[in-house]
Design an enzyme around this catalytic site. Structure first.
Site, PDB file in Angstrom:
ATOM      1  N   SER A 204       0.824  -1.192   0.000  1.00 44.82           N
ATOM      2  CA  SER A 204       0.000   0.000   0.000  1.00 44.82           C
ATOM      3  C   SER A 204       0.868   1.257   0.000  1.00 44.82           C
ATOM      4  O   SER A 204       1.802   1.381   0.790  1.00 44.82           O
ATOM      5  CB  SER A 204      -0.901  -0.001   1.248  1.00 44.82           C
ATOM      6  OG  SER A 204      -1.706   1.150   1.269  1.00 44.82           O
ATOM      7  N   GLY A 205       0.544   2.170  -0.915  1.00 40.48           N
ATOM      8  CA  GLY A 205       1.296   3.412  -1.020  1.00 40.48           C
ATOM      9  C   GLY A 205       2.444   3.356  -1.997  1.00 40.48           C
ATOM     10  O   GLY A 205       3.188   4.336  -2.136  1.00 40.48           O
TER      11      GLY A 205
ATOM     12  N   THR B 280      -2.246   2.345  -7.977  1.00 42.91           N
ATOM     13  CA  THR B 280      -3.421   2.968  -8.599  1.00 42.91           C
ATOM     14  C   THR B 280      -3.007   3.972  -9.674  1.00 42.91           C
ATOM     15  O   THR B 280      -3.586   4.005 -10.771  1.00 42.91           O
ATOM     16  CB  THR B 280      -4.274   3.662  -7.517  1.00 42.91           C
ATOM     17  OG1 THR B 280      -4.699   2.691  -6.563  1.00 42.91           O
ATOM     18  CG2 THR B 280      -5.484   4.336  -8.138  1.00 42.91           C
TER      19      THR B 280
ATOM     20  N   ASN C  82      -1.103   6.026   2.891  1.00 45.09           N
ATOM     21  CA  ASN C  82      -1.397   6.411   1.509  1.00 45.09           C
ATOM     22  C   ASN C  82      -2.642   7.293   1.512  1.00 45.09           C
ATOM     23  O   ASN C  82      -3.664   6.924   2.084  1.00 45.09           O
ATOM     24  CB  ASN C  82      -1.636   5.145   0.661  1.00 45.09           C
ATOM     25  CG  ASN C  82      -1.826   5.455  -0.809  1.00 45.09           C
ATOM     26  OD1 ASN C  82      -1.779   6.598  -1.213  1.00 45.09           O
ATOM     27  ND2 ASN C  82      -2.062   4.429  -1.596  1.00 45.09           N
TER      28      ASN C  82
ATOM     29  N   SER D 224      -5.550   5.330  -0.967  1.00 50.55           N
ATOM     30  CA  SER D 224      -5.359   3.880  -0.903  1.00 50.55           C
ATOM     31  C   SER D 224      -6.593   3.159  -1.424  1.00 50.55           C
ATOM     32  O   SER D 224      -7.725   3.475  -1.064  1.00 50.55           O
ATOM     33  CB  SER D 224      -5.093   3.462   0.552  1.00 50.55           C
ATOM     34  OG  SER D 224      -4.990   2.062   0.644  1.00 50.55           O
ATOM     35  N   SER D 225      -6.376   2.189  -2.312  1.00 55.85           N
ATOM     36  CA  SER D 225      -7.486   1.366  -2.810  1.00 55.85           C
ATOM     37  C   SER D 225      -7.943   0.445  -1.695  1.00 55.85           C
ATOM     38  O   SER D 225      -7.169  -0.377  -1.215  1.00 55.85           O
ATOM     39  CB  SER D 225      -7.042   0.546  -4.018  1.00 55.85           C
ATOM     40  OG  SER D 225      -6.683   1.375  -5.097  1.00 55.85           O
TER      41      SER D 225
ATOM     42  N   GLY E 150      -2.288  -3.648  -1.958  1.00 56.32           N
ATOM     43  CA  GLY E 150      -0.961  -4.192  -1.680  1.00 56.32           C
ATOM     44  C   GLY E 150      -0.894  -4.826  -0.301  1.00 56.32           C
ATOM     45  O   GLY E 150      -1.835  -4.777   0.498  1.00 56.32           O
TER      46      GLY E 150
END
Length: 1010
Positions: free
Chosen positions: A104-105, A109, A156, A159-160, A387
């Site tokens: 993540s981050g 995306t 993030n 973040s998704s 992630g």
């Protein structure tokens, strides 16, 4: 060729490292990051480091630089791998996918958005409207899904919080025709609770801060996220996102995609209802529970288009069916009511997100596709999924997310490492085995039937009785105590980083993660009371009703127990991996350089950890020792056989392998290839690119050759057809000619016996070939008809006939009346009926003139009104013979006033009207102007035509000279003593007879008005 990077930027491909060690790998990665080079290759894999800043490397010029180029022609870039996937799809009609992975981050995306942007830019060069529409929907869908599926976390800002896999369908031209989006495990628990410093989904803040006053008023909201329970935690969190502009972009994207105004209104009303649900509080008096905030419930009822009493009842009671089929209502405790409220809010948001995804899919799906008509439909898949996550408090969502990343890592190992090495062994290629960590043991720990963590969780959820998270943890400890990648405080009492009866730890490929078991069972059960489902199904809002199809079941209907959240997620991830496994994969491995989101800080330890668990070093080793390209001999030969004289168009060798060897030998690639049992292996892309270049140069030549052959075939076929057409046309023309002759013969066979000699018979239309012949034939018949008519005319009448014919030809139909229908007397002065008083005197005078001047016969005679240049009007007699023209004085025994030789006259002019004016033109330009007078035979007899006919017939037949006759439509022109005069005709009431009057430029003939 585009200019490549210099050595000061490090190695653009990790395969080119002098030694494959972690130190050199990290040193090269850090150097490139510090120099602003965020992309590096490992063969065809792109390693991307999040720059945490905007970079000017994604514009139109960059897109054009990478369009259609090979990977090594340009510096590393996302566009290069996107183009490689697109070319593989278009050239080989092979489905491809781009897998974007990282924690993540790390920038996954953003990478997916740039990939979509590139594919959209290089397709649809013809600008077809339907393809542009599909591209716009695909691009705009990212904006909508980010708003409803992304949130700010501590790691993030965007973040998704869901997984996304998008399939883009292409036609045989390589233009996008549609697509499909799969979403995975939306983190719906974020709707009701967020960790410190984090926010709810972007959509809530965009509505509250970006919605218009009118929208907020209609939704019963105020523009302050701190006023609502579900957004209060993140209201003050610092973020780089602009909620106001984000809301505007989402509203625009929804319209472009194709959402109706009513659907957009429903979406935001549901969001508002979720926010207001968080404000619903309960109170208990010891016996029953009541709603404290009635106004909020009333607003929720209005926004969801449901009955107010039903909403209150659903929040406070639960309908239960007994074993005997009896239905009872069970009141909630205050704790149960709060649980039901939050579960309802989470489910409502999850259903809304799923409905938005399905609505987009219904718009972009490939419609009316027929493989026979439209060709093969190929696909590029883009995977942008959450992630690997390690938080301070890791719950059920992190457990599922990290399991997903384990599956994707397993796919990477399967395709890049194990499968590649296995293929070399099968093909008999000399190979030095490379050790790597296989995470299959961790995947089995989670998903193995009956023994994996998901099975233990499902079993606990299905067990009758009160089973708590702690009891479930005990079962996991007992069944997995010997597993090398599982531990807990009970199994490791000395590890004080975990708490008893709360934590367990999994040793993932990316690192150890400690999970809190609290809430695992509830989140796995995903419990939502049926009353909420029936309430939403009975809504009058069609959008809301469509989201809850399971609400139509009554409480007494027996239904299967739904699958748990973990099992549903596992099934979807297994299906995703299977889908990716059947495509040709391209990888983007994202690395997060630091935790502070700094564009200049490179955390060596943090990055080295990511490089290690992503298996990038092993990837370099495999790539360095392996081959960049491999292909079956038959397919390789099919593509490149035109580059070798021994294989084009077909080879005569014993096998395809020998033919491939001939191609390789001719191009001098012997040292860069290896021959397997069924495939050719090419070590470097440069050799393949050289072949592609030569093939690309030959294709136009081959196309021209094929065009020449095909055009020749078409020309020969056209020639044969034209010959046949001309033969048929010749036969048909001959038939039409004969048929025309037969028809003419039939129609005109009896014309000799007809009274009009066939004048009334209609000629048949001739074919084009006989048009001239038809004209000649018609003229012959007319002459024959005229001959037959003339034969029956008495000789005494022939002179009159000739004269009338001459007048008709001279006047050419331009004069209205010229006396055709009456008998022409010619010598009217000698005619006793026309001039009874003077005829005898004229006859004597005429005989004397004939004896004296020796003329042969009279052409015309009659009375006339004459005018001279002095404007004197007098009545005179006019006598025209074959030698002279005489002006006579009727009152003096027709004494000759003037005699002019007939040869002195060059022509005459008359008007187009009914007047009797005639101008006789002379060679001396002293013309004679007169107006013929009618005698006793008829008061309105026209004698101009007779005069014209007599003179024209004499000149043309006797003297063989042309005698021009001019018919004037307006003024008549003549000369008197060399001076030009103009004569016009004017009708005047009361005028008794015709008379001349002088005018400004000549004369005016005054005639009586009718």
């Amino acid at each position: 060729m585009a200019e490549l990077e210099g050595l000061e930027f490090g190695k653009s491909d990790f395969v080119l490292l002098d030694e494959v060690t972690m130190e050199q790998f990290m040193e090269n990665l850090k150097l490139r990051f510090e120099k602003g080079r965020i992309y590096t290759y490992i063969g065809e894999v792109v390693v991307s480091v999040n720059p945490y800043r905007q970079m000017d490397i994604y514009g139109k010029e960059t897109i054009e630089a990478y369009r259609g180029r090979e990977l090594y022609e340009n510096p590393p870039h996302l566009y290069a791998v996107s183009d490689a996937a697109y070319k593989a799809m278009k050239r080989r009609a092979k489905d491809t996918c781009i897998v974007i992975s990282g924690e993540s981050g790390a920038g996954k995306t953003e990478a997916s958005k740039y990939i979509m942007q590139y594919i959209a830019a290089i397709t649809n060069e013809s600008q077809r409207a339907e393809v542009e529409s599909v591209k716009n929907v695909l691009l705009k869908s990212n904006c909508v899904l980010e708003a409803f599926g992304n949130a700010k976390t501590n790691r993030n800002d965007n973040s998704s919080r869901f997984g996304k896999y998008m399939d883009i369908n292409f036609n045989f031209n390589g233009d996008p025709t549609g697509g499909h989006i799969n979403n995975y495990l939306l983190e719906k628990s974020r709707v009701v609770h967020q960790q410190d410093g984090e926010r709810n989904f972007h959509s809530f803040y965009q509505l509250l801060r970006g919605g218009s006053d009118q929208m907020l008023e209609s939704c019963h909201l105020q523009n302050d996220p701190a006023a609502y329970e579900y957004t209060r935690e993140g209201a003050g969190a610092a973020t780089s996102n602009n909620d106001r502009s984000g809301h505007k972009a989402v509203m625009n994207a929804l319209g472009v995609i194709g959402f109706s105004e009513d659907e957009i209104t429903s979406i935001y009303q549901i969001l508002a209802a979720i926010l207001l649900l968080g404000s619903v509080q309960f109170e208990s008096d010891g016996e029953s529970v009541q709603v404290r905030s009635v106004e909020a419930v009333k607003n929720i009822s209005e926004l969801t288009h449901t009955d107010l009493d039903s909403v209150c009842k659903t929040l406070l009671f639960r309908t239960v069916a007994t074993g005997g089929g009896e239905v009872i209502e069970k009141g909630h405790t205050e704790q149960d009511a709060c649980f039901g409220r939050d579960a309802f809010a989470k489910a409502l948001y999850e259903r809304l997100f799923g409905w938005i995804v399905n609505r987009i899919n219904s718009i972009i799906e490939v419609k009316n596709y027929d493989p026979a008509l439209h060709g093969k439909n190929t696909v590029i898949g883009v995977l942008d999924i959450y992630g690997f996550e390690i938080f301070d408090n890791n719950s059920f969502e992190q457990f599922c997310i990290n399991y997903c990343n384990e599956k994707l890592q397993q796919l990477f190992i399967e395709l890049i490492l194990r499968q590649e090495q296995g293929e070399y062994q099968r093909e008999g290629i000399t190979w030095q085995h490379i050790d790597y960590f296989n995470n299959q043991i961790i995947v089995d720990l989670v998903e193995q039937p009956h023994r994996g963590l998901i099975s233990i969780l499902d079993e606990a959820c299905l067990t009758v009785g009160k089973v708590t998270d702690t009891v479930c943890l005990d079962r996991m400890d007992s069944q997995l105590a010997q597993h090398p990648h599982y531990t807990s405080r009970k199994l490791c009492p000395t590890d004080k980083s975990m708490d008893f009866q709360k934590h367990f730890r999994i040793r993932h490929y990316a690192g150890d993660v400690t999970y809190s078991v609290e809430g695992f069972l509830d989140k796995n059960k995903d419990l939502l009371f049926q009353d909420f489902k029936r309430l939403m199904y009975n809504s009058t809002d069609p959008v809301l009703k469509e989201m809850w199809p399971d609400g139509q079941l009554s409480i007494t209907e027996v239904t299967k127990r739904p699958l748990t959240a973990a099992t549903l997620f596992k099934n979807s991830i297994v299906a995703l991996v299977d889908k990716l496994g059947c495509k040709e994969p391209y990888y983007v491995r994202c690395v997060k350089p630091n935790e502070l989101k700094s564009p200049v800080l490179f955390d060596d330890a943090r990055c080295e950890h990511q490089v290690a668990y992503l298996g990038l070093l092993e990837n370099v080793m495999v790539r360095r020792a392996g081959f960049a390209y491999r292909q079956l001999y038959a397919r390789f030969l099919q593509r490149y056989k035109m580059t070798c004289e021994y294989t084009w168009p077909n080879h005569l060798m014993a096998s395809d392998r020998e033919a491939v060897e001939a191609i390789v030998t001719q191009h001098g690639f012997q040292d860069d290839v290896a021959y397997g049992h069924t495939k050719l292996f090419v070590r470097t892309p440069r050799s393949l690119y050289t072949l592609e270049q030569e093939r690309a140069a030959l294709i136009p030549i081959l196309v021209l050759f094929l065009q020449k052959v095909w055009r020749g075939a078409l020309a020969r076929r056209r020639c044969r057809r034209m010959k046949a057409v001309y033969a048929i046309m010749g036969c048909f023309k001959r038939y039409k000619v004969k048929a025309h002759f037969w028809e003419v013969e039939q129609r005109f066979s009896a014309v000799r016996n007809m009274a009009d000699y066939g004048k009334s018979v209609e000629w048949p239309p001739p074919p084009a070939a006989l048009s001239q012949f038809h004209h000649i034939t018609v003229m012959l018949h007319r002459r024959w008809w005229a001959r037959q008519i003339v034969k029956n005319i008495p000789p005494s009448d022939m002179l009159e006939v000739r004269t009338k014919v001459a007048a008709m030809m001279a006047l050419r139909g331009e004069r209205k009346d010229w006396g055709l229908s009456r008998a022409w007397e010619r010598d009217y002065l000698a005619n006793g009926r026309d001039s009874p008083q003077t005829s005898s005197v004229f006859v004597r005078a005429s005989k004397e003139l004939k004896n004296r001047d020796q003329f042969g016969h009279v052409l015309f005679s009659g009375f006339c009104r004459k005018v001279n240049r002095f404007n004197r009007n007098t009545d005179r007699g006019l006598l025209i013979t074959d030698k002279f023209v005489y002006k006579l004085e009727p009152k003096k025994q027709f004494r000759v006033l003037k005699r002019l030789p007939l040869d002195a006259f060059t022509g005459l002019s008359v008007t187009a009207g009914v007047d009797q004016m005639v101008a006789l033109h002379t060679t001396s330009q002293d013309d004679v102007l007169l107006c013929l007078q009618r005698g006793e035979l008829s008061s309105n007899q026209d004698r101009v035509g007779e005069l014209v006919g007599a003179m024209v017939d004499h000149f043309t037949r006797i003297r063989k000279l042309q005698f021009p006759v001019k018919v004037c439509g307006s003024a008549l022109q003549l000369h008197m003593r060399g001076k030009s005069k103009s004569v016009t005709v004017e009708s005047r009431p009361g005028q008794l007879g015709s008379d001349f009057k002088k005018s400004r430029d000549g004369f005016v003939l005054l005639v009586p008005a009718n």
